[in-house]
Design an enzyme around this catalytic site. Sequence first.
Site, PDB file in Angstrom:
ATOM      1  N   GLY A  47       0.775  -1.236   0.000  1.00 16.27           N
ATOM      2  CA  GLY A  47       0.000   0.000   0.000  1.00 16.27           C
ATOM      3  C   GLY A  47       0.806   1.285   0.000  1.00 16.27           C
ATOM      4  O   GLY A  47       0.325   2.327  -0.442  1.00 16.27           O
ATOM      5  N   GLU A 103       4.015   4.248   5.977  1.00 15.17           N
ATOM      6  CA  GLU A 103       2.779   3.464   5.923  1.00 15.17           C
ATOM      7  C   GLU A 103       1.711   4.250   5.160  1.00 15.17           C
ATOM      8  O   GLU A 103       1.716   5.477   5.148  1.00 15.17           O
ATOM      9  CB  GLU A 103       2.338   3.154   7.364  1.00 15.17           C
ATOM     10  N   ASP A 107      -5.067   2.049  10.968  1.00 15.83           N
ATOM     11  CA  ASP A 107      -6.448   1.686  11.277  1.00 15.83           C
ATOM     12  C   ASP A 107      -6.479   1.273  12.757  1.00 15.83           C
ATOM     13  O   ASP A 107      -6.532   2.125  13.642  1.00 15.83           O
ATOM     14  CB  ASP A 107      -6.797   0.552  10.298  1.00 15.83           C
ATOM     15  N   LYS A 135      -6.843   6.841  10.584  1.00 14.08           N
ATOM     16  CA  LYS A 135      -8.253   6.713  11.006  1.00 14.08           C
ATOM     17  C   LYS A 135      -8.257   6.512  12.515  1.00 14.08           C
ATOM     18  O   LYS A 135      -8.431   5.377  12.989  1.00 14.08           O
ATOM     19  CB  LYS A 135      -8.857   5.444  10.388  1.00 14.08           C
ATOM     20  N   PHE A 156     -13.878   2.856   4.456  1.00 11.05           N
ATOM     21  CA  PHE A 156     -12.854   2.121   3.730  1.00 11.05           C
ATOM     22  C   PHE A 156     -12.488   2.918   2.474  1.00 11.05           C
ATOM     23  O   PHE A 156     -13.344   3.248   1.665  1.00 11.05           O
ATOM     24  CB  PHE A 156     -13.333   0.725   3.355  1.00 11.05           C
ATOM     25  N   VAL A 157     -11.204   3.253   2.342  1.00 13.72           N
ATOM     26  CA  VAL A 157     -10.757   4.105   1.234  1.00 13.72           C
ATOM     27  C   VAL A 157      -9.799   3.342   0.316  1.00 13.72           C
ATOM     28  O   VAL A 157      -9.116   2.421   0.748  1.00 13.72           O
ATOM     29  CB  VAL A 157     -10.089   5.397   1.749  1.00 13.72           C
ATOM     30  N   ASP A 163      -5.683  -0.499  -1.677  1.00 13.37           N
ATOM     31  CA  ASP A 163      -6.463  -1.392  -2.525  1.00 13.37           C
ATOM     32  C   ASP A 163      -7.733  -1.888  -1.858  1.00 13.37           C
ATOM     33  O   ASP A 163      -7.886  -1.837  -0.636  1.00 13.37           O
ATOM     34  CB  ASP A 163      -5.626  -2.618  -2.885  1.00 13.37           C
ATOM     35  N   ARG A 169      -5.238   0.542  -6.739  1.00 12.98           N
ATOM     36  CA  ARG A 169      -3.999   1.129  -6.205  1.00 12.98           C
ATOM     37  C   ARG A 169      -3.466   2.264  -7.079  1.00 12.98           C
ATOM     38  O   ARG A 169      -2.794   3.160  -6.593  1.00 12.98           O
ATOM     39  CB  ARG A 169      -2.903   0.069  -6.100  1.00 12.98           C
TER      40      ARG A 169
HETATM   41  P1  IMP Z   1      -3.847  -1.669  11.209  1.00 13.68           P
HETATM   42  O1  IMP Z   1      -2.819  -2.672  11.642  1.00 13.68           O
HETATM   43  O2  IMP Z   1      -5.221  -2.090  11.611  1.00 13.68           O
HETATM   44  O3  IMP Z   1      -3.514  -0.268  11.640  1.00 13.68           O
HETATM   45  O4  IMP Z   1      -3.919  -1.758   9.638  1.00 13.68           O
HETATM   46  C1  IMP Z   1      -3.192  -0.996   8.775  1.00 13.68           C
HETATM   47  C2  IMP Z   1      -3.278  -1.626   7.390  1.00 13.68           C
HETATM   48  O5  IMP Z   1      -4.621  -1.979   7.052  1.00 13.68           O
HETATM   49  C3  IMP Z   1      -2.860  -0.647   6.320  1.00 13.68           C
HETATM   50  O6  IMP Z   1      -1.495  -0.773   6.009  1.00 13.68           O
HETATM   51  C4  IMP Z   1      -3.713  -1.050   5.113  1.00 13.68           C
HETATM   52  O7  IMP Z   1      -3.049  -2.035   4.363  1.00 13.68           O
HETATM   53  C5  IMP Z   1      -4.934  -1.654   5.702  1.00 13.68           C
HETATM   54  N1  IMP Z   1      -6.068  -0.713   5.697  1.00 13.68           N
HETATM   55  C6  IMP Z   1      -6.636  -0.114   6.758  1.00 13.68           C
HETATM   56  N2  IMP Z   1      -7.655   0.686   6.396  1.00 13.68           N
HETATM   57  C7  IMP Z   1      -7.706   0.611   5.039  1.00 13.68           C
HETATM   58  C8  IMP Z   1      -8.553   1.249   4.077  1.00 13.68           C
HETATM   59  O8  IMP Z   1      -9.460   2.056   4.349  1.00 13.68           O
HETATM   60  N3  IMP Z   1      -8.309   0.935   2.774  1.00 13.68           N
HETATM   61  C9  IMP Z   1      -7.324   0.069   2.395  1.00 13.68           C
HETATM   62  N4  IMP Z   1      -6.503  -0.540   3.285  1.00 13.68           N
HETATM   63  C10 IMP Z   1      -6.706  -0.276   4.589  1.00 13.68           C
HETATM   64 MG    MG Z   2      -0.720  -1.549   4.223  1.00 12.91          MG
END
Ligand code: IMP
Ligand code: MG
Length: 184
Positions: A47, A103, A107, A135, A156-157, A163, A169
């Site tokens: 990403g 990054e 999320d 987020k 979700f973006v 992606d 992407r």
């Molecule tokens: P975390 O470990 O939950 O913080 O997840 C982070 C990862 O989740 C990011 O590197 C993304 O790959 C994926 N992710 C989280 N939210 C989104 C979204 O809205 N769109 C696409 N990928 C997301």
């Molecule tokens: Mg990622």
Amino acid sequence: MILNNDIEKILISEEQIQETVKRIAGEIDRDYAKTGKKLLLLCILKGSVVFIGDLMKHITIPVEIDFMKVSSYGRSTKTQGTINILLDLYRTDLPDTDILIIEDIIDSGKTLSYLVDYLKLKGANSVRTCTLLDKPERREVDFTPDYCGIIVPDEFVVGYGLDYAEQYRALPYVGILKPMVYTK
Ligand code: IMP
Ligand code: MG
């Protein structure tokens, strides 16, 4: 510009992203100018490839780049919770290296909080984090990035590297998908 048919609306325009990338590059230039260590931009695949590609062009101090890949969402839009390292970092110069993890989006915060600890244990001189999007409403672990582009709502973006099921992407903006796309 012709909007991709699956996109409901553009959340962050190409211009806004580019301004944000330049602003962050300036902050990194300022903070790392006189550390005396090597600065390594560590891209988290896949990403973050678009973001690091733009960001590194605007940083004027010397940088190296490297890559790690960790487990991702697959087809689901919910976070998995456990982090698997799919591509690791193999370097012998970590004690002389300041790592800045690049990054795409934060999320739950689990990926970055895990990686920061992991890279510190590996012996990096310092480990900090830089995300294009955040987020904060979705956090499950307490985590604050050192550099942050834009706060986004709990949606979700896709686009600019992000992606859904490996698609979208290459879009130059960040957008929200039409709900019908998830139910296809
Ligand atoms: P975390 O470990 O939950 O913080 O997840 C982070 C990862 O989740 C990011 O590197 C993304 O790959 C994926 N992710 C989280 N939210 C989104 C979204 O809205 N769109 C696409 N990928 C997301
Ligand atoms: Mg990622």
